[in-house]
Enzyme design. Structure first.
Site, mmCIF file in Angstrom:
data_model
loop_
_atom_site.group_PDB
_atom_site.id
_atom_site.type_symbol
_atom_site.label_atom_id
_atom_site.label_comp_id
_atom_site.label_asym_id
_atom_site.label_seq_id
_atom_site.Cartn_x
_atom_site.Cartn_y
_atom_site.Cartn_z
ATOM 1 N N GLY A 77 0.809 -1.221 0.000
ATOM 2 C CA GLY A 77 0.000 0.000 0.000
ATOM 3 C C GLY A 77 0.833 1.256 0.000
ATOM 4 O O GLY A 77 0.543 2.199 0.747
ATOM 5 N N ALA A 78 1.848 1.318 -0.853
ATOM 6 C CA ALA A 78 2.805 2.433 -0.822
ATOM 7 C C ALA A 78 2.472 3.536 -1.815
ATOM 8 O O ALA A 78 3.320 4.389 -2.093
ATOM 9 C CB ALA A 78 4.215 1.907 -1.086
ATOM 10 N N GLY B 240 -0.509 8.211 1.266
ATOM 11 C CA GLY B 240 -0.629 8.224 2.718
ATOM 12 C C GLY B 240 0.571 7.676 3.453
ATOM 13 O O GLY B 240 1.733 7.963 3.118
ATOM 14 N N GLY C 160 1.806 4.651 3.654
ATOM 15 C CA GLY C 160 2.678 3.772 2.891
ATOM 16 C C GLY C 160 3.632 4.528 1.999
ATOM 17 O O GLY C 160 4.817 4.201 1.905
ATOM 18 N N SER D 28 -3.936 -0.107 14.642
ATOM 19 C CA SER D 28 -4.638 1.170 14.815
ATOM 20 C C SER D 28 -5.091 1.301 16.258
ATOM 21 O O SER D 28 -5.345 0.296 16.937
ATOM 22 C CB SER D 28 -5.851 1.212 13.882
ATOM 23 O OG SER D 28 -6.738 2.261 14.225
ATOM 24 N N TYR E 51 -13.650 -2.835 10.799
ATOM 25 C CA TYR E 51 -12.300 -2.257 10.741
ATOM 26 C C TYR E 51 -11.545 -2.544 12.036
ATOM 27 O O TYR E 51 -10.384 -2.985 12.008
ATOM 28 C CB TYR E 51 -12.394 -0.754 10.508
ATOM 29 C CG TYR E 51 -11.051 -0.062 10.456
ATOM 30 C CD1 TYR E 51 -10.200 -0.237 9.377
ATOM 31 C CD2 TYR E 51 -10.637 0.790 11.479
ATOM 32 C CE1 TYR E 51 -8.967 0.403 9.311
ATOM 33 C CE2 TYR E 51 -9.410 1.434 11.434
ATOM 34 C CZ TYR E 51 -8.574 1.242 10.343
ATOM 35 O OH TYR E 51 -7.351 1.868 10.302
#
Length: 289
Positions: free
Chosen positions: A21-22, A25, A27, A137, A163
């Site tokens: 996920g780079a 944001g 990542g 998180s 989530y």
């Protein structure tokens, strides 16, 4: 540890680091900082066009490879491209989306945030030489693992409940992986990090009126993606404790990296073992630990 930032990061020359996920944001901020410090960064991303745009802004040795964590065939195909790596950073995720299913029929958030990363880690673990970093998180505190209904097939679906469950699952996985590594005498590390409250694209994908509240919070409270990435960067590059969890030093919300605590539920070893066994069955990936 107080005040640690990218200027304190050790030289990463010679290290190969995978960041899922780079493209944006946290990542993207993580990948950019690692590349600037000399690492060879493998950007594992679903959207290759966005990845190319992000990579053009990064210094150093950055590679792009396709990975869709919501599709186990894609996870296996990506794993086949990796000969070796020093660090795997499981960062990618979706947040509070409507009820959707992955390619394999998993609820989208548990499937993408947790099961996809579980499978990826299992497939790569024998080729990861140093450590695995999972991005959790602060919302894990409201998470509940339902082993009988992990995919929300019988429960009334809750976007934030799903989530929070996925982020709690990542912590249970982190701690259980470290226990198993330690028992086998491995010097590999399994650690976790969280960004606090960081303004990133993930918080704008809830697709409902809550976006307005999140947007206001982003403007008034949230820290930048660069600051939010610091705990992950610390967990990936600094001297850390096996199985530890790192987050911002100001009430877990913002600031510089420090070791933080997590809920009793995240340390429940029985649930961790049961979740591990369930995850192996669901993904078809068996760990060599």
């Amino acid at each position: 540890m107080g005040g640690w930032n990218t200027a304190d990061m050790p030289d990463q020359s010679g290290r190969i680091i995978i960041v899922t996920g780079a493209t944006s944001g946290l990542g993207e901020a993580t990948a950019r900082a690692l590349a600037a410090a000399g690492a060879q960064v493998i950007m594992a991303c679903r959207n290759e066009i966005k990845a190319q745009a992000a990579a053009r802004t990064m210094p150093g040795d950055v590679q792009i490879r396709q990975l869709d964590l919501a599709d186990l065939n894609s996870v296996r195909a990506f794993a086949d491209t990796v000969e070796r790596a020093d660090v795997l950073i499981n960062n990618a995720g979706v947040m509070a989306v409507p009820k959707l299913a992955t390619a394999d029929g998993f609820e989208m958030q548990i499937g993408t945030n947790y099961l996809g990363h579980f499978a990826l880690t299992g497939l790569l673990l024998d080729r990861i030489s140093q450590r695995v970093v999972n991005t959790s998180s602060i919302t894990h505190v409201i998470g509940r693992i339902d082993l009988e209904d992990l995919n929300w097939e019988r429960r009334a679906y809750s976007r934030f409940g799903a989530y929070a469950q996925s982020k709690l699952a990542l912590l249970l996985f982190t701690y259980e992986l470290q226990r198993r590594l330690t028992l086998t005498g491995s010097d590999k590390l399994s650690v976790a990090a969280h960004p606090g409250y960081a303004a990133t694209e993930i918080s704008s994908e809830t697709q409902n009126l809550l976006e307005q509240i999140v947007g206001l919070g982003n403007r008034l409270i949230a820290q930048s993606a660069d600051m939010g990435a610091l705990p992950t960067l610390y967990a990936a590059t600094a001297e850390v404790e096996p199985g530890a969890y790192y987050g911002p030093d100001w009430f877990n919300w913002r600031g510089h990296p420090t070791k933080v605590g997590s809920t009793a539920a995240s340390h429940d070893e029985k649930t961790a073992r049961q979740l591990w066994e369930l995850s192996e069955r669901l993904t078809g990936v068996q760990f060599r630990v």
